[in-house]
Motif scaffolding. Structure first.
Motif, PDB file in Angstrom:
ATOM      1  N   MET A  25       0.903  -1.318   0.090  1.00  0.00           N
ATOM      2  CA  MET A  25       0.092   0.006   0.243  1.00  0.00           C
ATOM      3  C   MET A  25       0.911   1.378   0.009  1.00  0.00           C
ATOM      4  O   MET A  25       2.096   1.138   0.598  1.00  0.00           O
ATOM      5  N   GLU A  26       0.204   2.439  -0.655  1.00  0.00           N
ATOM      6  CA  GLU A  26       1.125   3.691  -0.771  1.00  0.00           C
ATOM      7  C   GLU A  26       0.184   4.480  -0.086  1.00  0.00           C
ATOM      8  O   GLU A  26      -1.118   4.739  -0.118  1.00  0.00           O
ATOM      9  N   SER A  27       0.747   5.312   0.773  1.00  0.00           N
ATOM     10  CA  SER A  27       0.021   6.179   1.556  1.00  0.00           C
ATOM     11  C   SER A  27      -0.485   7.682   0.727  1.00  0.00           C
ATOM     12  O   SER A  27       0.164   8.037  -0.198  1.00  0.00           O
ATOM     13  N   SER A  28      -1.741   8.202   1.002  1.00  0.00           N
ATOM     14  CA  SER A  28      -2.074   9.304   0.499  1.00  0.00           C
ATOM     15  C   SER A  28      -1.301  10.895   1.025  1.00  0.00           C
ATOM     16  O   SER A  28      -1.887  11.674   0.407  1.00  0.00           O
ATOM     17  N   PHE A  29      -0.764  10.614   2.080  1.00  0.00           N
ATOM     18  CA  PHE A  29      -0.073  11.581   2.867  1.00  0.00           C
ATOM     19  C   PHE A  29       1.340  12.037   2.006  1.00  0.00           C
ATOM     20  O   PHE A  29       1.998  11.022   2.052  1.00  0.00           O
ATOM     21  N   PRO A  30       1.690  13.149   1.690  1.00  0.00           N
ATOM     22  CA  PRO A  30       2.783  13.138   0.795  1.00  0.00           C
ATOM     23  C   PRO A  30       4.158  13.100   1.645  1.00  0.00           C
ATOM     24  O   PRO A  30       4.922  12.276   1.197  1.00  0.00           O
ATOM     25  N   GLU A  31       4.100  13.392   2.918  1.00  0.00           N
ATOM     26  CA  GLU A  31       5.314  13.107   3.996  1.00  0.00           C
ATOM     27  C   GLU A  31       5.378  11.769   4.121  1.00  0.00           C
ATOM     28  O   GLU A  31       6.474  11.105   4.105  1.00  0.00           O
ATOM     29  N   ARG A  80       4.492   9.237   1.918  1.00  0.00           N
ATOM     30  CA  ARG A  80       4.864   8.707   0.740  1.00  0.00           C
ATOM     31  C   ARG A  80       6.323   8.897   0.487  1.00  0.00           C
ATOM     32  O   ARG A  80       7.165   7.707   0.013  1.00  0.00           O
ATOM     33  N   LYS A  81       6.960  10.148   0.842  1.00  0.00           N
ATOM     34  CA  LYS A  81       8.377  10.222   0.655  1.00  0.00           C
ATOM     35  C   LYS A  81       9.087   9.240   1.429  1.00  0.00           C
ATOM     36  O   LYS A  81      10.219   8.594   1.012  1.00  0.00           O
ATOM     37  N   GLU A  82       8.685   8.845   2.478  1.00  0.00           N
ATOM     38  CA  GLU A  82       9.351   7.789   3.499  1.00  0.00           C
ATOM     39  C   GLU A  82       8.750   6.121   3.012  1.00  0.00           C
ATOM     40  O   GLU A  82       9.440   5.392   3.709  1.00  0.00           O
ATOM     41  N   LYS A  83       7.989   6.135   2.241  1.00  0.00           N
ATOM     42  CA  LYS A  83       7.484   4.903   1.698  1.00  0.00           C
ATOM     43  C   LYS A  83       6.875   4.126   3.160  1.00  0.00           C
ATOM     44  O   LYS A  83       7.008   3.197   3.276  1.00  0.00           O
ATOM     45  N   ALA A  84       6.003   5.049   3.854  1.00  0.00           N
ATOM     46  CA  ALA A  84       5.516   4.690   5.142  1.00  0.00           C
ATOM     47  C   ALA A  84       3.974   4.705   4.847  1.00  0.00           C
ATOM     48  O   ALA A  84       3.366   5.430   3.879  1.00  0.00           O
ATOM     49  N   ILE A  85       3.087   4.031   5.606  1.00  0.00           N
ATOM     50  CA  ILE A  85       1.741   4.154   5.884  1.00  0.00           C
ATOM     51  C   ILE A  85       1.343   4.199   7.107  1.00  0.00           C
ATOM     52  O   ILE A  85       2.214   4.075   8.199  1.00  0.00           O
ATOM     53  N   ARG A  86       0.287   5.053   7.394  1.00  0.00           N
ATOM     54  CA  ARG A  86      -0.305   5.200   8.814  1.00  0.00           C
ATOM     55  C   ARG A  86      -1.398   4.037   8.970  1.00  0.00           C
ATOM     56  O   ARG A  86      -2.296   3.860   8.322  1.00  0.00           O
ATOM     57  N   ILE A  87      -1.430   3.515  10.185  1.00  0.00           N
ATOM     58  CA  ILE A  87      -2.309   2.246  10.579  1.00  0.00           C
ATOM     59  C   ILE A  87      -2.831   2.762  11.917  1.00  0.00           C
ATOM     60  O   ILE A  87      -2.035   2.917  12.825  1.00  0.00           O
TER      61      ILE A  87
END
Length: 121
Positions: A67-73, A75-82
């Protein structure tokens, strides 16, 4: 025959005690003590549960790793929030992506210490 009746009677008594405590336990035990007991009882649950169901969880959580985050910051880290509500003793933590930013909540305050030790691992 008598031993069978005694064994059956003992089972019935234990079932009645368990039912009574679940239904009326808050009056006699108190909410705080029930929460403490529940947290202590389920502290080791993830080890047993994940040994039996871990292969299912890996499949279930696989889309999170892609999955790719919709938050730009993020997405830069290739992270998601759960957000996990009812995290308990942290049975799902090992299946989340390594780059996940976790927010966990549980109504039982006694799981906090257990979850913090899981996060340190």
């Amino acid at each position: 025959m008598i031993l069978e009746l005694l064994g059956f009677s003992l089972v019935l008594v234990l079932v009645f005690i368990a039912w009574f405590l679940l239904k009326h336990g808050h009056r006699y035990i108190g909410t705080e003590n029930r929460h403490k007991f529940f947290a202590e009882f389920f502290k080791e649950f993830p080890v047993f549960h994940n040994a039996k169901t871990g292969f299912y969880k890996k499949e279930l959580f696989k889309p999170l790793h892609e999955m790719e985050s919709s938050f730009p910051e993020l997405r830069k880290e290739k992270a998601i929030r759960i957000l996990e509500i009812g995290a308990g003793p942290g049975a799902n933590m090992e299946f989340y992506p390594k780059n996940a930013k976790l927010i966990v909540a549980d109504p039982n305050p006694f799981f906090k210490e257990i979850l913090e030790s899981v996060f340190k691992k």
